[in-house]
Enzyme design. Structure first.
Site, PDB file in Angstrom:
ATOM      1  N   THR A  18     106.166  51.689  37.786  1.00  0.00           N
ATOM      2  CA  THR A  18     106.137  50.232  37.901  1.00  0.00           C
ATOM      3  C   THR A  18     105.092  49.604  36.993  1.00  0.00           C
ATOM      4  O   THR A  18     105.177  48.423  36.671  1.00  0.00           O
ATOM      5  CB  THR A  18     105.851  49.808  39.353  1.00  0.00           C
ATOM      6  OG1 THR A  18     104.641  50.441  39.786  1.00  0.00           O
ATOM      7  CG2 THR A  18     106.977  50.207  40.275  1.00  0.00           C
ATOM      8  N   ARG A  22     101.550  56.878  33.992  1.00  0.00           N
ATOM      9  CA  ARG A  22     100.288  57.330  34.560  1.00  0.00           C
ATOM     10  C   ARG A  22     100.352  58.825  34.839  1.00  0.00           C
ATOM     11  O   ARG A  22     101.303  59.302  35.444  1.00  0.00           O
ATOM     12  CB  ARG A  22      99.953  56.572  35.849  1.00  0.00           C
ATOM     13  CG  ARG A  22      99.680  55.102  35.618  1.00  0.00           C
ATOM     14  CD  ARG A  22      99.318  54.396  36.896  1.00  0.00           C
ATOM     15  NE  ARG A  22      99.198  52.949  36.679  1.00  0.00           N
ATOM     16  CZ  ARG A  22      98.984  52.060  37.638  1.00  0.00           C
ATOM     17  NH1 ARG A  22      98.885  52.470  38.890  1.00  0.00           N
ATOM     18  NH2 ARG A  22      98.883  50.783  37.358  1.00  0.00           N
ATOM     19  N   SER A 112      94.855  51.313  36.521  1.00  0.00           N
ATOM     20  CA  SER A 112      94.595  50.267  37.506  1.00  0.00           C
ATOM     21  C   SER A 112      93.567  50.683  38.542  1.00  0.00           C
ATOM     22  O   SER A 112      92.407  50.943  38.228  1.00  0.00           O
ATOM     23  CB  SER A 112      95.899  49.811  38.154  1.00  0.00           C
ATOM     24  OG  SER A 112      95.686  48.680  38.980  1.00  0.00           O
ATOM     25  N   HIS A 113      93.990  50.779  39.797  1.00  0.00           N
ATOM     26  CA  HIS A 113      93.101  51.046  40.923  1.00  0.00           C
ATOM     27  C   HIS A 113      92.911  52.533  41.177  1.00  0.00           C
ATOM     28  O   HIS A 113      92.231  52.908  42.131  1.00  0.00           O
ATOM     29  CB  HIS A 113      93.652  50.382  42.186  1.00  0.00           C
ATOM     30  CG  HIS A 113      95.064  50.797  42.490  1.00  0.00           C
ATOM     31  ND1 HIS A 113      96.118  50.514  41.637  1.00  0.00           N
ATOM     32  CD2 HIS A 113      95.597  51.469  43.532  1.00  0.00           C
ATOM     33  CE1 HIS A 113      97.230  51.001  42.151  1.00  0.00           C
ATOM     34  NE2 HIS A 113      96.952  51.587  43.301  1.00  0.00           N
ATOM     35  N   ASP A 276      89.337  45.574  41.053  1.00  0.00           N
ATOM     36  CA  ASP A 276      89.675  46.980  40.852  1.00  0.00           C
ATOM     37  C   ASP A 276      89.390  47.450  39.434  1.00  0.00           C
ATOM     38  O   ASP A 276      88.730  46.768  38.652  1.00  0.00           O
ATOM     39  CB  ASP A 276      91.140  47.216  41.205  1.00  0.00           C
ATOM     40  CG  ASP A 276      92.095  46.621  40.180  1.00  0.00           C
ATOM     41  OD1 ASP A 276      91.752  45.576  39.589  1.00  0.00           O
ATOM     42  OD2 ASP A 276      93.178  47.195  39.959  1.00  0.00           O
ATOM     43  N   ASP A 278      91.060  47.775  36.554  1.00  0.00           N
ATOM     44  CA  ASP A 278      91.407  46.997  35.365  1.00  0.00           C
ATOM     45  C   ASP A 278      91.350  45.494  35.599  1.00  0.00           C
ATOM     46  O   ASP A 278      91.733  44.715  34.727  1.00  0.00           O
ATOM     47  CB  ASP A 278      92.783  47.398  34.841  1.00  0.00           C
ATOM     48  CG  ASP A 278      93.915  47.009  35.774  1.00  0.00           C
ATOM     49  OD1 ASP A 278      93.683  46.912  36.987  1.00  0.00           O
ATOM     50  OD2 ASP A 278      95.040  46.805  35.284  1.00  0.00           O
ATOM     51  N   ASP A 280      92.924  43.458  37.845  1.00  0.00           N
ATOM     52  CA  ASP A 280      94.064  42.638  38.244  1.00  0.00           C
ATOM     53  C   ASP A 280      94.224  42.511  39.754  1.00  0.00           C
ATOM     54  O   ASP A 280      95.048  41.726  40.221  1.00  0.00           O
ATOM     55  CB  ASP A 280      95.366  43.150  37.609  1.00  0.00           C
ATOM     56  CG  ASP A 280      95.756  44.555  38.030  1.00  0.00           C
ATOM     57  OD1 ASP A 280      94.981  45.192  38.777  1.00  0.00           O
ATOM     58  OD2 ASP A 280      96.831  45.019  37.598  1.00  0.00           O
ATOM     59  N   ARG A 281      93.430  43.246  40.537  1.00  0.00           N
ATOM     60  CA  ARG A 281      93.527  43.163  41.990  1.00  0.00           C
ATOM     61  C   ARG A 281      92.258  42.544  42.568  1.00  0.00           C
ATOM     62  O   ARG A 281      91.209  42.529  41.926  1.00  0.00           O
ATOM     63  CB  ARG A 281      93.760  44.545  42.606  1.00  0.00           C
ATOM     64  CG  ARG A 281      95.067  45.176  42.159  1.00  0.00           C
ATOM     65  CD  ARG A 281      95.253  46.559  42.733  1.00  0.00           C
ATOM     66  NE  ARG A 281      96.454  47.159  42.159  1.00  0.00           N
ATOM     67  CZ  ARG A 281      97.442  47.722  42.858  1.00  0.00           C
ATOM     68  NH1 ARG A 281      97.366  47.775  44.169  1.00  0.00           N
ATOM     69  NH2 ARG A 281      98.482  48.246  42.255  1.00  0.00           N
ATOM     70  N   THR A 343     108.775  45.203  44.344  1.00  0.00           N
ATOM     71  CA  THR A 343     107.387  45.471  43.983  1.00  0.00           C
ATOM     72  C   THR A 343     107.282  45.684  42.477  1.00  0.00           C
ATOM     73  O   THR A 343     108.110  46.349  41.874  1.00  0.00           O
ATOM     74  CB  THR A 343     106.878  46.707  44.737  1.00  0.00           C
ATOM     75  OG1 THR A 343     106.874  46.425  46.139  1.00  0.00           O
ATOM     76  CG2 THR A 343     105.483  47.095  44.292  1.00  0.00           C
ATOM     77  N   GLU A 363     101.313  42.352  48.352  1.00  0.00           N
ATOM     78  CA  GLU A 363     100.440  42.781  49.431  1.00  0.00           C
ATOM     79  C   GLU A 363      99.419  43.812  48.970  1.00  0.00           C
ATOM     80  O   GLU A 363      98.418  44.040  49.646  1.00  0.00           O
ATOM     81  CB  GLU A 363     101.268  43.361  50.583  1.00  0.00           C
ATOM     82  CG  GLU A 363     102.202  44.486  50.222  1.00  0.00           C
ATOM     83  CD  GLU A 363     101.508  45.767  49.853  1.00  0.00           C
ATOM     84  OE1 GLU A 363     100.490  46.095  50.501  1.00  0.00           O
ATOM     85  OE2 GLU A 363     101.953  46.442  48.918  1.00  0.00           O
ATOM     86  N   SER A 364      99.646  44.410  47.828  1.00  0.00           N
ATOM     87  CA  SER A 364      98.756  45.449  47.312  1.00  0.00           C
ATOM     88  C   SER A 364      97.567  44.833  46.570  1.00  0.00           C
ATOM     89  O   SER A 364      97.165  45.326  45.523  1.00  0.00           O
ATOM     90  CB  SER A 364      99.520  46.418  46.418  1.00  0.00           C
ATOM     91  OG  SER A 364     100.207  45.723  45.397  1.00  0.00           O
ATOM     92  N   LYS A 375      98.884  39.914  37.456  1.00  0.00           N
ATOM     93  CA  LYS A 375      98.028  39.526  38.562  1.00  0.00           C
ATOM     94  C   LYS A 375      96.585  39.482  38.063  1.00  0.00           C
ATOM     95  O   LYS A 375      96.247  40.136  37.081  1.00  0.00           O
ATOM     96  CB  LYS A 375      98.190  40.468  39.749  1.00  0.00           C
ATOM     97  CG  LYS A 375      98.123  41.960  39.454  1.00  0.00           C
ATOM     98  CD  LYS A 375      98.459  42.741  40.711  1.00  0.00           C
ATOM     99  CE  LYS A 375      98.514  44.243  40.460  1.00  0.00           C
ATOM    100  NZ  LYS A 375      99.771  44.664  39.809  1.00  0.00           N
TER     101      LYS A 375
END
Length: 542
Positions: A18, A22, A112-113, A276, A278, A280-281, A343, A363-364, A375
């Protein structure tokens, strides 16, 4: 420098999820692995005469990968690459640079996270000229190309000095090294009421921002401390580190425990936030109260008009299917459209490009708007600060008033990590096999109203996405959703999403896990999670 064409052969498993490809860092560092995937990107999108943005979250191998990608871009005929100083760019800042400079897209280096380090995770994804993640048709084409690749192109020679701002060259290609923070900070200042937020800080308002030794540290220090006047030291863990200081850079109550402990303690500041790997969260916490991402999206939608950049109102609100329906209730009250997508942030891109959605959320811990096509963690924090400055109320009061008006969607996500793939697939197949017979059944005192495997038809381009997560919906607004995540690098991660609606005025102040207990038991009864996985409790609860 000399340009070379290297023979190669396909490497199995280079299928983007998504959010790009990775894998564990040693996999990416293996012979030809990074080069094969990057060449496949360039073969699909084309490079001759084009301009791209490049940067990442600073995790281990970020700097070396950036040098390889720059030399490959030059060998493939790119005209220019804009790269963040030190190969650093937050994901939303990269999206902004793509849009600001009207480039032909960009490559973002991040998982990401996920944790970083020599034995942890690395990732590469391509963002389109609109600044958003490549859609499924493009990532599928990239994957197909990885299965047939026979060669890649690269300049061989000395590295570019990415610590020095300004223009350098690789062959005929210009490399512009830019300040990674400046343009993004200017964008934020154009959207929010910085004077009002600054006055709030001057009046004694205190906050804690945990950047988790990840990429938002320099952005948060510049914006919160330097431009908005928050006290020095407001931003903690502000220096990006290749291994994130050994932290798991995922801003949730489990991994940002130090922040949660502080915010629930007797000396808590007024407001807490985390971001997080990168950038974006986001996680938002008030003094003594945690704000779920679903509630955060709903509160932001209800109050966005208080920020100058959104004073004209919202075109619509979009959420991912597993995200609670709290934002839908706000949209209905505002008389604007609301959308439910699969998602993955890429599904919001068409809605924003078409002017049909302004705010989007998952929601993540992902929230954003049409200012970029990703995001944006720090953007969400700043919108919260703008709302706090305008309303002059605490986070707890704002939430209480929101629930009193709209009702409360109790919500939680239970993650079961690193499950053997065959067990996870068997469990999902067994649950899907029951769906047709579930409507009308009563489980844990709740009647099942509908059950399906979510499919989405894009209202803009008509594209269809199927198999996006199993939903079991109960009468009265309760439900659970199960899906296997595409963001991990080891085994399968089962995400169980749980929701129960309380219309009020009673029952608005329960503990979420207590309120959701019947839904949790129903999910276990129907999906037999412990039976298939051997797990009697989740690894992470958010």
């Amino acid at each position: 420098m000399t340009e070379r064409i290297h023979p190669t052969q396909p490497i199995a498993g280079q299928k983007p999820g998504t959010s790009g490809l990775r894998k564990k860092t040693p996999v990416f560092m293996g012979p030809h692995y990074l080069e094969n995937f990057v060449q496949s990107i360039f073969d699909v999108v084309g490079t001759a005469g084009k301009t791209f943005v490049l940067g990442g979250d600073g995790r281990y191998f970020n700097d070396r990968a950036a040098q390889v990608i720059l030399r490959m871009a030059a060998a493939n005929g790119a005209a220019r690459v804009i790269v963040g100083q030190g190969a650093i760019l937050s994901t939303p800042a990269a999206s902004h640079l793509i849009r600001l400079n009207k480039t032909d897209g960009g490559i973002i280096l991040s998982a990401s996270h996920n944790p970083g380090g020599p034995h942890e995770d690395f990732g590469v994804k391509f963002n389109m000229p609109n600044g958003g993640p490549a859609p499924e048709a493009v990532t599928e084409a990239m994957y197909r190309r990885t299965t047939e690749i026979t060669e890649y192109r690269i300049w061989e020679g000395q590295d570019i000095d990415l610590s020095r701002l300004g223009r350098q060259e690789i062959g005929a290609m210009a490399v512009d090294v830019v300040d990674p923070v400046a343009d993004y900070a200017a964008l934020m200042e154009s959207l929010f009421d910085f004077p009002a937020i600054r006055a709030m800080f001057q009046g004694g308002f205190a906050m804690r921002m945990d950047s988790m030794c990840a990429v938002t540290g320099p952005y948060a220090v510049e914006i919160l401390e330097n431009r908005l006047g928050a006290a020095k030291g407001t931003v903690v863990n502000a220096t990006p580190l290749p291994d994130f200081g050994g932290m798991h850079p995922d801003p949730n109550p489990t991994w940002a425990k130090a922040l949660m402990d502080e915010m629930m303690g007797p000396e808590a500041p007024d407001f807490g936030a985390a971001s997080d790997g990168d950038g974006d969260r986001n996680m938002v916490v008030g003094r003594g109260i945690y704000v779920s991402p679903s509630d955060s999206l709903a509160v932001l939608a209800a109050n966005a008009h208080l920020a100058p950049g959104y004073a004209q109102g919202l075109a619509g609100v979009a959420r991912s299917m597993p995200t609670s329906a709290a934002a839908d209730r706000v949209a209905a009250a505002l008389g604007i459209a609301h959308f439910e997508t699969p998602t993955g942030w890429k599904f919001f891109g068409n809605l924003m490009d078409a002017g049909r959605a302004t705010l989007c959320g998952e929601e993540s811990f992902g929230t954003g708007s049409d200012h970029v096509r990703e995001k944006d963690g720090l953007w969400a924090v700043l919108l919260w600060l703008n709302i706090l400055a305008a309303r002059r109320q605490s986070v707890a009061t704002i939430l209480a008033e929101h629930w009193a008006r709209f009702g409360r969607n109790y919500y939680s996500r239970h993650d079961f990590e690193a499950i053997p793939v065959e067990k996870a697939d068997s469990m999902m197949a067994a649950l899907r096999g029951q769906l047709a017979a579930l409507p009308g059944r009563t489980v844990e005192g709740m009647q099942i109203e509908a059950a399906d495997d979510f499919a989405y038809t894009d209202p803009v381009d008509g594209s269809v996405s199927t198999g996006q997560g199993v939903r079991v919906i109960f009468a009265g607004g309760s439900r659970f959703v199960m899906r296997l995540s595409g963001t991990g690098t080891e085994g399968a991660t089962l995400r169980l999403y749980l929701e129960r609606y309380a219309p009020g005025p009673e029952g608005l102040t329960l503990d979420p896990q207590e309120a959701l207990a019947p839904v949790i038991r129903a999910a276990e009864s129907l999906a037999r999670i412990s039976g298939f996985t051997g797990r009697d409790r989740p690894d992470v609860v958010t």
